[in-house]
Enzyme design. Structure first.
Site, PDB file in Angstrom:
ATOM      1  N   MET A  29     -59.285 -38.284 -43.068  1.00 33.45           N
ATOM      2  CA  MET A  29     -59.685 -37.016 -42.465  1.00 33.45           C
ATOM      3  C   MET A  29     -59.160 -35.809 -43.222  1.00 33.45           C
ATOM      4  O   MET A  29     -59.481 -34.672 -42.864  1.00 33.45           O
ATOM      5  CB  MET A  29     -59.176 -36.957 -41.021  1.00 33.45           C
ATOM      6  CG  MET A  29     -59.800 -37.986 -40.102  1.00 33.45           C
ATOM      7  SD  MET A  29     -61.596 -37.815 -39.970  1.00 33.45           S
ATOM      8  CE  MET A  29     -61.725 -36.176 -39.270  1.00 33.45           C
ATOM      9  N   ARG A  30     -58.353 -36.034 -44.263  1.00 32.30           N
ATOM     10  CA  ARG A  30     -57.809 -34.889 -44.987  1.00 32.30           C
ATOM     11  C   ARG A  30     -58.910 -34.054 -45.623  1.00 32.30           C
ATOM     12  O   ARG A  30     -58.822 -32.820 -45.695  1.00 32.30           O
ATOM     13  CB  ARG A  30     -56.810 -35.354 -46.049  1.00 32.30           C
ATOM     14  CG  ARG A  30     -56.125 -34.204 -46.768  1.00 32.30           C
ATOM     15  CD  ARG A  30     -55.034 -34.661 -47.716  1.00 32.30           C
ATOM     16  NE  ARG A  30     -53.844 -35.065 -46.975  1.00 32.30           N
ATOM     17  CZ  ARG A  30     -53.355 -36.286 -46.996  1.00 32.30           C
ATOM     18  NH1 ARG A  30     -53.949 -37.229 -47.695  1.00 32.30           N
ATOM     19  NH2 ARG A  30     -52.275 -36.579 -46.311  1.00 32.30           N
TER      20      ARG A  30
END
Length: 673
Positions: A276-277
């Site tokens: 999700m970065r």
């Protein structure tokens, strides 16, 4: 103080578009973006641009006398500072981290002179403390030692640096903008650190002669009179500083609607990035891009530019994947319409930049230029599929070539068993062979060695001599003979040289496919173990250095993919070519021990006495003490065992190609058990 080349004087490689400067500016407007990695060939002003960045950043306010650049209200090892603490203003620091820096220099350590002279245990800050609230710049970041990479990963993730060593226990803030530059030809970056960079840009030298001439003209003017040149761009530099300051003030006011957030998530999902970065970085970058252009709403152009900077390096599954982003697919996902504002959200005051023009892009000049050179579907020949997403054009059918030469591809690489160099070395830190290194487990103590100081053993060596040296009380008395250093054993990186048989006996498509897959797997292993790699091939009547030793395994993979096969087998010539490469590398880099991997079926068919000359070449390599592995490509029920005889002559390990994979080795062990 030396003058730096002005940032506003750097000529962008593509007129009207400078992704490198834009990425650097965005990450300083919003440091939470996570820094910038700049990839490019040598001589493309990477370092010049980064060093010029600090000059245009607004100054910061720090507590007077604090060694850790704390702001009022912060806590540091020097104290807890009240809001009304006395402050001073200073420029933002650009701290350079050398690739050969020691762990003590990066983290900080015990102040040795005060310990030994006064008996006072005082912490001496390192580079991470100095870079707090500034820029930490690592040139050639891909060559950074693994133990320093681990330190950067921890600091980047936590925003703090913790030191627990030699009787020192200190924690301090370490929030900085991490900027790295690298030349991909010298090797790729470790995946864990690559993901920590929020943005990445690819840069190349301009091909337009007029642009190149302007670069030279400005550089000569700067070298001739730096002061006058800097003054010439002083107004432009002040404008940049003011614009960055205004963007920082505007940043909290930029509105992030659910529609914009959903569109950014759609882009990240469509490109199948891990974790999700990417979503977080893309969103933060889009907000910073809107603030940079003076807007309080995020537009399609902001998301597009953010994706171009935040996603390319997160799509790579292994070092052999080409970086980059399909801009046609990106445009198809974004569509032509701006994300709809959430009712009843009011329209922001201003000129209405965020509504877009007839092409779906923004109407202000700054944002429009970022979309102006995007390739269209018609220009690239990319066809949309049934769902509207672009589909790459069909590849042309492979030319069969003549009967003597063919080119086969490789399949997916696999995990290989570990191949090591015999004995214990003393080379650069890596992950392959045993070695005495500057980091690793402590295995002993040396008097006056080259490692880090072993304080306890130094004191122990000095203690029995205090009376004879006249000490009755007070501080200890030391002499040079008391110094002790820690001897540590870890792993080193090696030179892995591939010597590949590309003759007609290997040219069968299935066999060459298997050979290339094995080499690709070994290359991937070399990348993970931080090795240097080289490639020698032999076919027809000679051996050839297809790739001189380099840190870039992806270049080796490209050379491997183009490797043709056919002709006779000059085995002796191939071995002698490999031996000559190793001889040169021993002179150039004597600490890096070599591992020679010969991939052949053992046949020698070129020239008179081909077999005898091959045996002599193998024996000569053995006499040099080179650790070698012969990967046997011979298959089928009727085997001649020539590769095994070659391995015996070379005093090498004989390894059937089917046993290269770690899975095959595990299967053999289980069968034996």
């Amino acid at each position: 103080m030396p003058l730096h080349y002005p940032l506003s004087a750097v000529v962008p490689p593509t007129p009207g578009r400078d992704d490198m400067t834009l990425a650097l500016v965005l990450t300083t407007i919003s440091p939470e973006v996570g820094g910038v990695l700049v990839r490019g060939e040598k001589g493309t002003a990477k370092s010049t641009t980064v060093r010029a960045l600090a000059s245009v950043l607004p100054p910061i306010e720090v507590v007077a006398g604090d060694r850790f650049s704390s702001a009022p209200g912060d806590t540091s090892p020097d104290g807890t500072w009240p809001r009304d603490a006395e402050t001073e203003t200073r420029p933002v620091r650009l701290v350079e981290l050398p690739v050969g820096a020691t762990e003590d220099r990066v983290l900080g350590s015990l102040h040795l002179s005060k310990v030994l002279a006064d008996g006072v245990a005082e912490y001496e800050p390192g580079l991470l403390a100095r870079a707090h609230r500034g820029i930490l710049y690592v040139d050639e970041v891909n060559l950074l030692h693994d133990h320093l990479v681990d330190l950067l990963l921890d600091a980047a993730a936590m925003g703090r640096s913790t030191v627990e060593r030699d009787g020192v226990s200190v924690a301090h803030a370490a929030r900085f903008v991490l900027v790295g530059t690298m030349n991909p030809e010298e090797g790729e970056l470790r995946p864990q650190l690559l993901d920590r960079f929020g943005l990445t840009v690819e840069i190349a030298a301009p091909r337009d002669p007029q642009v190149r001439a302007e670069v030279v003209r400005r550089r000569l003017a700067f070298d001739a009179d730096p002061q006058a040149f800097v003054e010439q761009y002083a107004d432009a530099e002040r404008e940049l500083t003011d614009r960055i300051a205004e963007a920082r003030k505007l940043l909290p006011e930029v509105e992030l609607t659910d529609a914009v957030l959903t569109k950014a998530a759609e882009v990240c999902a469509a490109f199948e990035v891990d974790g999700m970065r990417a979503d977080i970085v893309t969103t933060r970058t889009a907000i910073a891009h809107a603030a940079w252009h003076g807007r309080t709403t995020v537009t399609r152009a902001d998301i597009r530019q953010a994706a171009l900077l935040a996603l390319p390096h997160r799509r790579r599954r292994n070092p052999f994947d080409a970086p980059g982003l399909d801009e046609d697919l990106l445009d198809a996902i974004l569509g032509d319409d701006e994300p709809e504002p959430e009712p009843p959200a009011p329209q922001p005051d201003g000129d209405g930049d965020g509504q877009g023009d007839s092409e779906g892009g923004p109407t202000d000049d700054g944002a429009e230029s970022l979309d102006s050179d995007s390739p269209s579907t018609e220009d690239t020949g990319v066809e949309p599929d049934a769902g509207g997403a672009p589909r790459p054009p069909k590849a042309e059918a492979e030319s069969p070539g003549d009967s003597r030469t063919s080119v086969a591809g490789a399949t997916e690489p696999y995990r290989v068993q570990r191949l090591e160099v015999r004995g214990t070395g003393a080379g650069e830190s890596g992950r392959r062979s045993r070695a005495l290194t500057t980091n690793g487990r402590r295995v002993g103590v040396d008097p006056n060695g080259e490692g880090g100081l072993h304080l306890v053993e130094t004191i122990r060596a000095a203690a029995p001599h205090q009376r004879s040296r006249g000490r009755e009380q007070g501080r200890l008395r030391f002499e040079e003979t008391d110094l002790r250093t820690a001897r540590r054993e870890g792993r080193e990186a090696n030179l892995v040289l591939f010597c590949v048989d590309a003759s007609g006996s290997m040219a069968a498509r299935r066999r060459m496919e298997q050979v290339k897959t094995a080499i690709l797997s070994l290359l991937l292993d070399a990348y993970q173990r931080r090795d240097k790699v080289g490639l020698v091939t032999f076919r027809a009547d000679a051996g050839e250095v297809a790739l001189p030793p380099t840190h870039s395994v992806d270049i080796a993979a490209r050379r491997l993919s183009e490797l043709p096969a056919g002709g006779r087998t000059p085995l002796a010539e191939g071995l002698l070519t490999a031996a000559d490469v190793l001889r040169v590398e021993r002179v150039r880099d004597p600490r890096r021990r070599p591992l020679l991997i010969v991939i052949t079926d053992g046949r020698a068919t070129h020239g008179a006495d081909a077999v005898a000359r091959s045996r002599q070449a193998a024996q000569w390599i053995a006499e040099q003490g080179t650790t070698a592995v012969v990967v046997d490509c011979e298959q089928g029920p009727m085997r001649m065992g020539l590769a095994a005889h070659l391995a015996t002559a070379m005093r090498a390990t004989h390894l059937p190609i089917a046993d290269v994979s770690a899975q095959a080795l595990t299967g053999v062990a289980r069968a034996a058990a």
